[in-house]
Design an enzyme around this catalytic site. Sequence first.
Site, PDB file in Angstrom:
ATOM      1  N   LYS A 162       6.918   4.360  17.651  1.00 47.40           N
ATOM      2  CA  LYS A 162       8.358   4.583  17.441  1.00 47.40           C
ATOM      3  C   LYS A 162       8.962   5.423  18.558  1.00 47.40           C
ATOM      4  O   LYS A 162      10.133   5.273  18.885  1.00 47.40           O
ATOM      5  CB  LYS A 162       8.624   5.216  16.077  1.00 47.40           C
ATOM      6  CG  LYS A 162       8.458   4.230  14.938  1.00 47.40           C
ATOM      7  CD  LYS A 162       9.294   4.610  13.734  1.00 47.40           C
ATOM      8  CE  LYS A 162       9.190   3.547  12.653  1.00 47.40           C
ATOM      9  NZ  LYS A 162       9.686   4.000  11.350  1.00 47.40           N
ATOM     10  N   LYS A 173       2.206  -7.672  14.634  1.00 49.84           N
ATOM     11  CA  LYS A 173       2.447  -7.753  13.185  1.00 49.84           C
ATOM     12  C   LYS A 173       3.906  -8.144  12.913  1.00 49.84           C
ATOM     13  O   LYS A 173       4.789  -7.865  13.732  1.00 49.84           O
ATOM     14  CB  LYS A 173       2.079  -6.434  12.498  1.00 49.84           C
ATOM     15  CG  LYS A 173       3.008  -5.308  12.789  1.00 49.84           C
ATOM     16  CD  LYS A 173       2.777  -4.104  11.887  1.00 49.84           C
ATOM     17  CE  LYS A 173       3.866  -3.084  12.201  1.00 49.84           C
ATOM     18  NZ  LYS A 173       3.775  -1.824  11.564  1.00 49.84           N
ATOM     19  N   LYS A 181      10.224  -5.702  10.649  1.00 50.67           N
ATOM     20  CA  LYS A 181      11.672  -5.878  10.490  1.00 50.67           C
ATOM     21  C   LYS A 181      12.433  -5.367  11.705  1.00 50.67           C
ATOM     22  O   LYS A 181      13.605  -5.663  11.865  1.00 50.67           O
ATOM     23  CB  LYS A 181      12.182  -5.261   9.189  1.00 50.67           C
ATOM     24  CG  LYS A 181      11.732  -3.871   8.876  1.00 50.67           C
ATOM     25  CD  LYS A 181      12.075  -3.519   7.421  1.00 50.67           C
ATOM     26  CE  LYS A 181      11.215  -2.393   6.908  1.00 50.67           C
ATOM     27  NZ  LYS A 181      11.204  -2.254   5.472  1.00 50.67           N
TER      28      LYS A 181
HETATM   29  P1  TYM Z   1       7.526   0.130   5.449  1.00 48.92           P
HETATM   30  O1  TYM Z   1       8.892   0.271   4.870  1.00 48.92           O
HETATM   31  O2  TYM Z   1       7.413  -0.053   6.921  1.00 48.92           O
HETATM   32  O3  TYM Z   1       6.762  -1.086   4.768  1.00 48.92           O
HETATM   33  C1  TYM Z   1       6.663  -1.231   3.367  1.00 48.92           C
HETATM   34  C2  TYM Z   1       5.297  -1.793   3.019  1.00 48.92           C
HETATM   35  O4  TYM Z   1       5.103  -3.062   3.664  1.00 48.92           O
HETATM   36  C3  TYM Z   1       3.867  -3.053   4.348  1.00 48.92           C
HETATM   37  N1  TYM Z   1       3.978  -3.908   5.559  1.00 48.92           N
HETATM   38  C4  TYM Z   1       3.152  -4.917   5.845  1.00 48.92           C
HETATM   39  N2  TYM Z   1       2.099  -5.434   5.180  1.00 48.92           N
HETATM   40  C5  TYM Z   1       1.456  -6.489   5.730  1.00 48.92           C
HETATM   41  N3  TYM Z   1       1.814  -7.037   6.947  1.00 48.92           N
HETATM   42  C6  TYM Z   1       2.852  -6.536   7.651  1.00 48.92           C
HETATM   43  N4  TYM Z   1       3.210  -7.083   8.822  1.00 48.92           N
HETATM   44  C7  TYM Z   1       3.577  -5.432   7.101  1.00 48.92           C
HETATM   45  N5  TYM Z   1       4.654  -4.713   7.519  1.00 48.92           N
HETATM   46  C8  TYM Z   1       4.869  -3.776   6.562  1.00 48.92           C
HETATM   47  C9  TYM Z   1       3.641  -1.602   4.734  1.00 48.92           C
HETATM   48  O5  TYM Z   1       2.273  -1.339   4.984  1.00 48.92           O
HETATM   49  C10 TYM Z   1       4.157  -0.879   3.511  1.00 48.92           C
HETATM   50  O6  TYM Z   1       3.162  -0.785   2.524  1.00 48.92           O
HETATM   51  N6  TYM Z   1       5.805   4.827   5.632  1.00 48.92           N
HETATM   52  C11 TYM Z   1       6.006   3.691   4.749  1.00 48.92           C
HETATM   53  C12 TYM Z   1       6.875   3.997   3.555  1.00 48.92           C
HETATM   54  C13 TYM Z   1       6.449   5.135   2.704  1.00 48.92           C
HETATM   55  C14 TYM Z   1       5.339   5.174   1.801  1.00 48.92           C
HETATM   56  C15 TYM Z   1       5.389   6.443   1.180  1.00 48.92           C
HETATM   57  C16 TYM Z   1       4.354   4.257   1.481  1.00 48.92           C
HETATM   58  C17 TYM Z   1       7.070   6.336   2.594  1.00 48.92           C
HETATM   59  N7  TYM Z   1       6.450   7.118   1.688  1.00 48.92           N
HETATM   60  C18 TYM Z   1       4.436   6.819   0.228  1.00 48.92           C
HETATM   61  C19 TYM Z   1       3.393   4.641   0.525  1.00 48.92           C
HETATM   62  C20 TYM Z   1       3.455   5.901  -0.086  1.00 48.92           C
HETATM   63  C21 TYM Z   1       6.686   2.586   5.541  1.00 48.92           C
HETATM   64  O7  TYM Z   1       7.326   2.822   6.526  1.00 48.92           O
HETATM   65  O8  TYM Z   1       6.590   1.346   4.981  1.00 48.92           O
END
Ligand code: TYM
Length: 334
Positions: free
Chosen positions: A117, A199, A202
């Site tokens: 990032k 990967k 978004k």
């Molecule tokens: P975020 O918003 O980027 O993504 C949400 C969830 O989607 C999963 N994900 C994927 N899984 C498979 N293939 C992909 N290409 C892919 N892209 C995203 C992510 O692994 C995630 O599970 N930091 C976290 C949000 C968060 C969180 C938490 C998660 C904040 N607090 C506490 C668990 C527990 C995030 O940015 O996810």
Amino acid sequence: MEQTTRRKISYSGIQPSGVIHLANYIGALRNWVALQEEYDCFYCIVDMHAITVRQDPRDLRENTIAAYAMGVACGIDPVKSIFYIQSHAPAHGELAWVLNCYTPFGELGRMTQFKEKSETHADNINAGLFTYPVLQAADILLYDSDVVPVGEDQKQHLELSRNIAVRFNGIYGDVFRVPEPFISKSGARIMSLADPAKKMSKSDPNPRSYISMLDPRDTVIKKFKSAVTDSESEVCFREGKDGINNLMIIYGVVAGKTNNEIEREFAGRGYGDFKMAVGESVADFLSPIQEKYHGLMADRAYIEGCWKSGGERARAISNRTMATVLEKVGMVRR
Ligand code: TYM
């Protein structure tokens, strides 16, 4: 004395920065939904995490509501589970501050998401971006969570959350439960349709690289038709066939088929047929979710009621944990 059995707790979060895509669903949301059967669940739209990169306030508010409605449309039950918006439970920010004081700078510097990032947002490498995983640890640790269903990209943050919990417990006794990641064997890392070495994300500027949960049928089919694969023609799951492997994983989830079944179904047929079938199955899969989503978005009063009650329940529980933490570190009781 009779022991009351405690149901295990599942906790997870998703950022409301932009559209929710199919990889979020396959990697995480579908497990959030499935775990509701056996676990007490807390799921959260992490708006406080989203502001680590610059957001337009109006868009952030709308995206937060849209993400909430999409969660419900995908099957999160806002009565059974505690589904809420992170900023509605102020203990998250409060605990993050405390945990910041127990997290070495060096550990945060090793986080690959921070490094990535910092490259993509070189004009805004702020302190929040750096301490982002500490807020994530606070989210999880406030609720006594046992499992955290996430995609593979969150593994490192989960490891850090565990380290933070263990370190804190080492000083103050057993304050936090040490959480386990819950990562599916298949689908934990869905790749970009435009470049199977990256990967699905978004933040990718190329909209053909991902499937939004709200893409119309034609768009979904077009995107799969143009998905990058390889120069062979055999549909089979094999090392080196990243594009095809990715499509097989997606098809497997939405159509409920194993790799063997898919290989048999497409034996002797080319990639064209296969891509068409994946596109159509994904479109069929998304259609009822989209219908439910639009219904929810048209009934603001209903979803507002859901997130308000989720927020209330989350606040009550997280404030209790926070009071224990403040007591442990030596604050005077309010
Ligand atoms: P975020 O918003 O980027 O993504 C949400 C969830 O989607 C999963 N994900 C994927 N899984 C498979 N293939 C992909 N290409 C892919 N892209 C995203 C992510 O692994 C995630 O599970 N930091 C976290 C949000 C968060 C969180 C938490 C998660 C904040 N607090 C506490 C668990 C527990 C995030 O940015 O996810």
